[in-house]
Design a protein around this motif. Sequence first.
Motif, PDB file in Angstrom:
ATOM      1  N   HIS A 255     -34.748   4.318  18.917  1.00 43.11           N
ATOM      2  CA  HIS A 255     -33.799   4.209  19.824  1.00 43.11           C
ATOM      3  C   HIS A 255     -32.159   4.762  19.506  1.00 43.11           C
ATOM      4  O   HIS A 255     -32.368   5.046  18.532  1.00 43.11           O
ATOM      5  CB  HIS A 255     -33.709   2.259  18.904  1.00 43.11           C
ATOM      6  N   PRO A 256     -30.868   5.065  20.391  1.00 41.66           N
ATOM      7  CA  PRO A 256     -29.468   5.380  19.476  1.00 41.66           C
ATOM      8  C   PRO A 256     -29.337   4.277  18.865  1.00 41.66           C
ATOM      9  O   PRO A 256     -29.185   3.462  17.923  1.00 41.66           O
ATOM     10  CB  PRO A 256     -28.598   5.473  21.230  1.00 41.66           C
ATOM     11  N   THR A 257     -28.680   5.391  17.414  1.00 49.08           N
ATOM     12  CA  THR A 257     -27.637   5.262  16.383  1.00 49.08           C
ATOM     13  C   THR A 257     -26.173   5.612  16.232  1.00 49.08           C
ATOM     14  O   THR A 257     -26.303   6.733  17.255  1.00 49.08           O
ATOM     15  CB  THR A 257     -29.182   5.283  14.757  1.00 49.08           C
ATOM     16  N   GLY A 258     -25.435   5.434  15.565  1.00 51.80           N
ATOM     17  CA  GLY A 258     -24.293   5.609  15.296  1.00 51.80           C
ATOM     18  C   GLY A 258     -23.413   4.837  14.833  1.00 51.80           C
ATOM     19  O   GLY A 258     -23.717   3.572  15.478  1.00 51.80           O
ATOM     20  N   ILE A 259     -22.254   5.154  15.675  1.00 53.78           N
ATOM     21  CA  ILE A 259     -21.134   4.368  16.312  1.00 53.78           C
ATOM     22  C   ILE A 259     -21.126   3.619  17.216  1.00 53.78           C
ATOM     23  O   ILE A 259     -21.308   4.423  18.546  1.00 53.78           O
ATOM     24  CB  ILE A 259     -20.150   5.672  16.090  1.00 53.78           C
ATOM     25  N   ALA A 260     -21.034   1.906  17.426  1.00 54.70           N
ATOM     26  CA  ALA A 260     -20.624   2.030  18.645  1.00 54.70           C
ATOM     27  C   ALA A 260     -19.852   2.878  19.483  1.00 54.70           C
ATOM     28  O   ALA A 260     -18.509   2.460  19.307  1.00 54.70           O
ATOM     29  CB  ALA A 260     -21.213   0.627  18.488  1.00 54.70           C
ATOM     30  N   ALA A 261     -20.073   2.215  21.189  1.00 55.06           N
ATOM     31  CA  ALA A 261     -18.916   2.702  21.988  1.00 55.06           C
ATOM     32  C   ALA A 261     -17.928   1.928  21.425  1.00 55.06           C
ATOM     33  O   ALA A 261     -18.079   0.328  21.310  1.00 55.06           O
ATOM     34  CB  ALA A 261     -19.676   2.001  23.152  1.00 55.06           C
TER      35      ALA A 261
END
Length: 77
Positions: free
Chosen positions: A69-75
């Motif tokens: 699953h992608p992680t990081g800052i949400a769009a």
Amino acid sequence: MLTMSYLVALAFLAIIASLGAALFFMLRGGQAEAPDKSKRMARALAMRVGFSVLLFVCMLVSWKMGWVHPTGIAAGQ
């Protein structure tokens, strides 16, 4: 998935190893073996590109299958 992280780490190691092999063949001395050296360096670089493409395809398939699953800052934030 834990095995997926092992696969990614192994692929990165293969990419780095093939890049190191290309560097070794490029820097190895001697003019008598220049055509052979060039072929071996090109083969090592081609393997690096192949490993990179394989890693990208594996990550894309894993994302589509829901294994990663992608992680990081949400769009939009």
